[in-house]
Design a protein around this motif. Structure first.
Motif, PDB file in Angstrom:
ATOM      1  N   VAL A 145      15.179  -0.895   7.788  1.00  0.00           N
ATOM      2  CA  VAL A 145      16.399  -0.156   8.119  1.00  0.00           C
ATOM      3  C   VAL A 145      16.066   1.319   8.246  1.00  0.00           C
ATOM      4  CG1 VAL A 145      17.927  -1.811   6.971  1.00  0.00           C
ATOM      5  CG2 VAL A 145      17.064   0.150   5.685  1.00  0.00           C
ATOM      6  N   LYS A 146      16.965   2.037   8.843  1.00  0.00           N
ATOM      7  CA  LYS A 146      16.842   3.486   8.916  1.00  0.00           C
ATOM      8  C   LYS A 146      16.802   4.041   7.499  1.00  0.00           C
ATOM      9  CE  LYS A 146      19.494   7.458  10.308  1.00  0.00           C
ATOM     10  NZ  LYS A 146      20.484   8.014  11.203  1.00  0.00           N
ATOM     11  N   ARG A 197      32.301 -12.061  21.151  1.00  0.00           N
ATOM     12  CA  ARG A 197      31.601 -11.154  20.246  1.00  0.00           C
ATOM     13  C   ARG A 197      31.254  -9.867  20.974  1.00  0.00           C
ATOM     14  NH1 ARG A 197      25.895 -10.577  20.494  1.00  0.00           N
ATOM     15  NH2 ARG A 197      26.004  -9.835  18.374  1.00  0.00           N
ATOM     16  N   TYR A 234      22.022   6.597   3.987  1.00  0.00           N
ATOM     17  CA  TYR A 234      22.204   5.862   5.239  1.00  0.00           C
ATOM     18  C   TYR A 234      23.243   4.748   5.127  1.00  0.00           C
ATOM     19  CZ  TYR A 234      21.050   2.391   8.826  1.00  0.00           C
ATOM     20  OH  TYR A 234      21.115   1.459   9.825  1.00  0.00           O
ATOM     21  N   ARG A 238      15.677  -3.804  12.020  1.00  0.00           N
ATOM     22  CA  ARG A 238      16.618  -4.801  11.486  1.00  0.00           C
ATOM     23  C   ARG A 238      17.367  -5.546  12.584  1.00  0.00           C
ATOM     24  NH1 ARG A 238      22.083  -2.293   9.117  1.00  0.00           N
ATOM     25  NH2 ARG A 238      22.796  -4.289   9.886  1.00  0.00           N
ATOM     26  N   GLN A 239      17.612  -4.880  13.698  1.00  0.00           N
ATOM     27  CA  GLN A 239      18.228  -5.543  14.841  1.00  0.00           C
ATOM     28  C   GLN A 239      18.002  -4.685  16.069  1.00  0.00           C
ATOM     29  OE1 GLN A 239      22.188  -5.285  12.986  1.00  0.00           O
ATOM     30  NE2 GLN A 239      23.020  -4.718  14.960  1.00  0.00           N
ATOM     31  N   LYS A 254      30.267  -1.771  23.037  1.00  0.00           N
ATOM     32  CA  LYS A 254      30.566  -1.279  24.379  1.00  0.00           C
ATOM     33  C   LYS A 254      30.909  -2.447  25.309  1.00  0.00           C
ATOM     34  CE  LYS A 254      27.417   2.683  24.102  1.00  0.00           C
ATOM     35  NZ  LYS A 254      26.104   3.162  24.552  1.00  0.00           N
ATOM     36  N   PRO A 304      18.544  -0.103  26.472  1.00  0.00           N
ATOM     37  CA  PRO A 304      19.136   1.091  27.093  1.00  0.00           C
ATOM     38  C   PRO A 304      19.357   2.154  26.008  1.00  0.00           C
ATOM     39  CG  PRO A 304      20.390  -0.886  27.646  1.00  0.00           C
ATOM     40  CD  PRO A 304      19.422  -1.267  26.586  1.00  0.00           C
ATOM     41  N   ASP A 305      19.371   3.412  26.420  1.00  0.00           N
ATOM     42  CA  ASP A 305      19.605   4.513  25.489  1.00  0.00           C
ATOM     43  C   ASP A 305      20.987   4.374  24.835  1.00  0.00           C
ATOM     44  OD1 ASP A 305      18.437   7.373  24.899  1.00  0.00           O
ATOM     45  OD2 ASP A 305      20.607   7.573  25.097  1.00  0.00           O
ATOM     46  N   THR A 306      21.105   4.870  23.602  1.00  0.00           N
ATOM     47  CA  THR A 306      22.387   4.736  22.891  1.00  0.00           C
ATOM     48  C   THR A 306      23.512   5.500  23.602  1.00  0.00           C
ATOM     49  OG1 THR A 306      21.806   6.599  21.472  1.00  0.00           O
ATOM     50  CG2 THR A 306      21.407   4.402  20.589  1.00  0.00           C
ATOM     51  N   ALA A 307      23.154   6.520  24.376  1.00  0.00           N
ATOM     52  CA  ALA A 307      24.180   7.307  25.056  1.00  0.00           C
ATOM     53  C   ALA A 307      24.528   6.744  26.434  1.00  0.00           C
ATOM     54  CB  ALA A 307      23.720   8.756  25.188  1.00  0.00           C
ATOM     55  N   ILE A 361      29.472   9.617  21.406  1.00  0.00           N
ATOM     56  CA  ILE A 361      29.740   8.222  21.777  1.00  0.00           C
ATOM     57  C   ILE A 361      29.149   7.259  20.755  1.00  0.00           C
ATOM     58  CG2 ILE A 361      27.764   8.213  23.412  1.00  0.00           C
ATOM     59  CD1 ILE A 361      30.923   6.128  23.869  1.00  0.00           C
ATOM     60  N   GLN A 362      27.953   7.607  20.213  1.00  0.00           N
ATOM     61  CA  GLN A 362      27.303   6.713  19.236  1.00  0.00           C
ATOM     62  C   GLN A 362      28.139   6.552  17.967  1.00  0.00           C
ATOM     63  OE1 GLN A 362      25.793   9.220  20.834  1.00  0.00           O
ATOM     64  NE2 GLN A 362      23.741   8.640  21.511  1.00  0.00           N
ATOM     65  N   SER A 396      28.772  -6.688  21.832  1.00  0.00           N
ATOM     66  CA  SER A 396      27.345  -6.356  21.802  1.00  0.00           C
ATOM     67  C   SER A 396      27.217  -4.917  22.269  1.00  0.00           C
ATOM     68  CB  SER A 396      26.534  -7.317  22.673  1.00  0.00           C
ATOM     69  OG  SER A 396      27.011  -7.321  23.983  1.00  0.00           O
ATOM     70  N   TYR A 397      26.023  -4.391  22.282  1.00  0.00           N
ATOM     71  CA  TYR A 397      25.803  -2.978  22.606  1.00  0.00           C
ATOM     72  C   TYR A 397      26.763  -2.111  21.778  1.00  0.00           C
ATOM     73  CZ  TYR A 397      22.976  -4.666  26.504  1.00  0.00           C
ATOM     74  OH  TYR A 397      22.028  -5.291  27.257  1.00  0.00           O
ATOM     75  N   GLN A 457      26.482   3.520  16.080  1.00  0.00           N
ATOM     76  CA  GLN A 457      25.602   2.564  16.743  1.00  0.00           C
ATOM     77  C   GLN A 457      24.394   2.172  15.907  1.00  0.00           C
ATOM     78  OE1 GLN A 457      24.920   3.288  20.861  1.00  0.00           O
ATOM     79  NE2 GLN A 457      24.189   1.207  21.117  1.00  0.00           N
ATOM     80  N   TYR A 511      11.420   2.904  13.384  1.00  0.00           N
ATOM     81  CA  TYR A 511      11.108   2.956  11.946  1.00  0.00           C
ATOM     82  C   TYR A 511      10.031   1.940  11.587  1.00  0.00           C
ATOM     83  CZ  TYR A 511      15.398   5.641  11.988  1.00  0.00           C
ATOM     84  OH  TYR A 511      16.341   6.590  12.274  1.00  0.00           O
ATOM     85  N   ILE A 567      19.682  -2.758  19.384  1.00  0.00           N
ATOM     86  CA  ILE A 567      21.009  -2.200  19.669  1.00  0.00           C
ATOM     87  C   ILE A 567      21.655  -2.779  20.922  1.00  0.00           C
ATOM     88  CG2 ILE A 567      20.615  -0.018  18.475  1.00  0.00           C
ATOM     89  CD1 ILE A 567      20.331   1.113  21.468  1.00  0.00           C
ATOM     90  N   ASP A 568      20.968  -3.682  21.627  1.00  0.00           N
ATOM     91  CA  ASP A 568      21.641  -4.299  22.778  1.00  0.00           C
ATOM     92  C   ASP A 568      22.347  -5.597  22.365  1.00  0.00           C
ATOM     93  OD1 ASP A 568      19.214  -5.555  22.407  1.00  0.00           O
ATOM     94  OD2 ASP A 568      18.481  -5.278  24.451  1.00  0.00           O
ATOM     95  N   GLY A 569      21.577  -6.598  21.968  1.00  0.00           N
ATOM     96  CA  GLY A 569      22.190  -7.870  21.575  1.00  0.00           C
ATOM     97  C   GLY A 569      22.901  -7.785  20.236  1.00  0.00           C
ATOM     98  N   ASP A 570      22.425  -6.892  19.355  1.00  0.00           N
ATOM     99  CA  ASP A 570      23.062  -6.689  18.053  1.00  0.00           C
ATOM    100  C   ASP A 570      23.167  -7.962  17.217  1.00  0.00           C
ATOM    101  OD1 ASP A 570      23.534  -3.989  17.743  1.00  0.00           O
ATOM    102  OD2 ASP A 570      25.478  -4.017  18.734  1.00  0.00           O
ATOM    103  N   PRO A 624      16.023   1.943  18.692  1.00  0.00           N
ATOM    104  CA  PRO A 624      15.897   2.946  17.620  1.00  0.00           C
ATOM    105  C   PRO A 624      15.423   2.368  16.285  1.00  0.00           C
ATOM    106  CG  PRO A 624      17.945   3.257  18.826  1.00  0.00           C
ATOM    107  CD  PRO A 624      17.312   2.024  19.378  1.00  0.00           C
ATOM    108  N   TRP A 625      15.879   1.186  15.928  1.00  0.00           N
ATOM    109  CA  TRP A 625      15.458   0.611  14.641  1.00  0.00           C
ATOM    110  C   TRP A 625      13.971   0.257  14.640  1.00  0.00           C
ATOM    111  CZ3 TRP A 625      20.886  -1.300  14.922  1.00  0.00           C
ATOM    112  CH2 TRP A 625      21.669  -0.760  13.894  1.00  0.00           C
TER     113      TRP A 625
END
Lengths: 269, 328
Positions: free
Chosen positions: A185-186, B135, B251, A122-123, B141, A16-19, B276-277, B137-138, B257, A44, A125-128, A40-41
């Motif tokens: 990484v970024k 834990r 960085y 590197r990861q 969020k 899903p989008d970060t926003a 929000i990020q 995640s997201y 996020q 790169y 952004i959902d499961g992190d 997003p990662w």
């Protein structure tokens, strides 16, 4: 000397989008009308693969695991300039944790021949979790280079690579042999945008679907049943009730005195 | 006697990541539920002092491997050794800090051990031998409860500052078992050729205080007052994505996020609008202060204290006041 062709695979995930505003329904995440994006990662990782191909020649194949709608993320990667795309999709893969996912990806990469390098973000952004790159490397028994901020040298002929890894204390410079799994990484690059021509070209590239049976996946090692971890409960984080207290004064000095008083009373300084 | 709860100590040049010690608080609680003790595991070179330190923080025994092949962290020899030790003794649970090194180590070892890894735990709740792990995640969020039901060991990395460290007690002792490495240098594929340590770098993960700058600082030199306040407070410097993308700061300093998710006691956001990020990366801070010249900036809806005004005047004033109170 035979021509050396650099064969790179990039693994991308659709997230899903970060926003996006997330909610939980029946134990699953929902994000309403918010669009799905490429993690997003991973952007790169795609960019780095394209740059390596531009420098050394070769081929970039992008692969993603997930349901049919993940095709969109693959199309985006093709529009950016990746040569081929593969969708790893099977109902039996649903609910896979990182152990199962990295196993399935390793088998898909094993099916392609002469791969020199796999790139990932590197990861996701959902499961992190950030576990998949190292686990993929281990399944393949390849060199594992995670958190890479710069590929300093790459010699496809000698099959060597030198990278800078971003760790908490600074940068670790490592030399190793190919084939390698590299997570980025970024800051490693500035991803490009798809061109109009790229988008047109991407539309014509067929995306084959690989199933669990085609890869000969052990059904006891994939999906919900084949996963080591399960997440039986998922809930949104309750909004934190914060009421702001504005600190005002005639001069910056007066405001500073009031703020420092507050922070000392809160025992945070 | 075999201890069924282990703590892997993540160290860099002989200093443990602070969360390693935080892990002993959590480990002791689990161990008492399981009716067992806690074994510390530490690999490296010239790290004997860490074994003693582990005992003082609550370990009942230590497994120590001190060898030249382990001087710099490399996942191959570290994972091979951890896999061997775990296979021999079959602990129920292994805890470690969530750091890039420990994450790679656990991920890799878990493939060989065919078990699960749960990253970034913020709470542990034992239930009949099974650890129910909370834990985020997201990017924080969502919260999930995660379990590693059948396979063992349950490998869990803990989020920095989520668990309280116990007071060290220098009088505690226990047995220190020295173990041998399992890979010879020739067999290790990765060679570390250099390590560039950033001077005065305070790790954002474990920082108690973070002062961050955003678009409002206007340029690389705009981070100077941010840095000065961070220094006066003994804290770390953070940044918003906008400032990192503009190339004003590396960085490594990005909070949010696609950067670091942090939980300091105090977070000061200067010139940050409050996307929000960014908020998801710092909203669990105990106290949040925002400084922004725009009184309508959305960040003011998510902070405890708001200062409207010019950050180039307010930050130096706060720095001076902090120094004055501290008598320096």
């Amino acid at each position: 000397l035979p021509e050396v062709i650099l064969n790179i695979v990039v693994c991308v995930k659709q997230t899903p989008d970060t926003a996006a505003t997330l909610a939980v329904k029946d134990g699953h995440v929902t994000w309403g009308d918010s669009p799905m994006v490429t993690n997003p990662w991973d952007e790169y990782a795609v960019e780095e693969a394209l740059r390596l191909r531009e420098k050394h020649g070769g081929k970039v194949t992008v692969i993603s695991m997930g349901p049919e709608k993940v095709r969109e993320a693959l199309k985006t990667s093709l529009a950016l300039g990746c040569d081929e795309a593969i969708l790893l999709s099977d109902p039996a893969l649903k609910g896979s944790d990182t152990l199962a996912t990295s196993y399935a990806l390793s088998r898909a990469i094993g099916k392609m021949s002469n791969i020199d390098m796999v790139l990932l973000g590197r990861q996701a952004i959902d499961g992190d979790t950030g576990l998949t790159p190292a686990q993929l490397a281990r399944h393949l028994r390849w060199t594992s280079l995670t958190y890479v901020a710069k590929i300093v040298e790459l010699d496809p002929q000698a099959r060597t690579i030198k990278v800078e890894r971003m760790l908490n204390e600074g940068k670790q410079v490592c030399a190793a042999r190919l084939p390698a799994v590299v997570s980025v990484v970024k800051g490693i690059n500035e991803p490009r945008y798809p061109s109009f021509m790229g988008i047109r070209k991407a539309g014509k590239i067929p995306i084959p679907v690989w199933s669990a049976a085609e890869l000969g996946l052990d059904t006891l090692r994939i999906g919900l049943a084949g996963s080591a971890v399960a997440w039986p409960e998922l809930r949104p984080v309750p909004p934190r009730a914060v009421s702001v207290q504005m600190i005002t004064g005639e001069t910056p000095e007066e405001i500073a005195v009031k703020l420092v008083d507050k922070l000392m009373a809160e025992q945070v300084i | 006697m075999t201890n069924n709860v282990w703590v892997y100590i993540d160290q860099f040049k002989g200093t443990a990541a602070p969360t390693s010690w935080e892990a002993f608080g959590a480990a002791k609680a689990l161990a008492s539920q399981l009716g067992t003790g806690v074994t510390a595991v530490v690999f490296g070179q010239g790290i004997e002092r860490l074994a003693q330190e582990a005992l003082s923080y609550g370990a009942d025994a230590v497994k120590l491997c001190d060898d030249a092949t382990l001087a710099e962290f490399r996942v191959e020899p570290y994972a091979a050794l951890l896999v061997k030790l775990v296979t021999e003794e079959r602990p129920e649970v292994i805890l470690s800090p969530t750091t890039p090194r420990a994450r790679d180590l656990f991920a890799t070892a878990a493939v060989d051990l065919d078990t699960g890894v749960i990253v970034d735990a913020t709470a542990l709740e034992p239930q009949d031998g099974l650890v129910r792990v909370t834990r985020p995640s997201y990017a924080g969020k969502l919260l999930s409860t995660v379990v590693c039901k059948e396979r063992r060991p349950q490998m869990i990395t803990l989020r920095a500052r989520a668990f309280a460290a116990r007071e060290p007690d220098a009088s505690r002792n226990g047995e220190i078992f020295k173990v041998e490495p399992v890979m010879a240098e020739d067999a290790i594929g990765v060679k570390v050729v250099d390590y560039v340590v950033e001077a005065n770098q305070v790790s954002l993960d474990s920082a108690k205080i973070i002062v961050s700058g955003g678009r409002g600082v206007g340029g690389p030199e705009g981070f100077e007052p941010v840095r000065q306040l961070a220094e006066a407070l003994g804290g770390a410097v953070g940044a918003s994505r906008a400032a990192v993308d503009a190339g004003w700061i590396p960085y490594a300093h990005q909070v949010g996020q696609t950067g670091k998710v942090v939980a300091p006691d105090l977070y000061i956001a200067a010139g940050i609008s409050g996307a929000i990020q960014h908020l998801v990366g710092m909203r669990t801070a105990k106290v949040i202060v925002a400084i922004n010249k725009d009184a309508d900036a959305s960040i003011f809806r998510n902070v405890h204290y708001g200062l409207v005004g010019d950050l180039f005047k307010l930050l130096p004033a706060v720095t001076a006041e902090v120094k004055k109170r501290r008598g320096s």
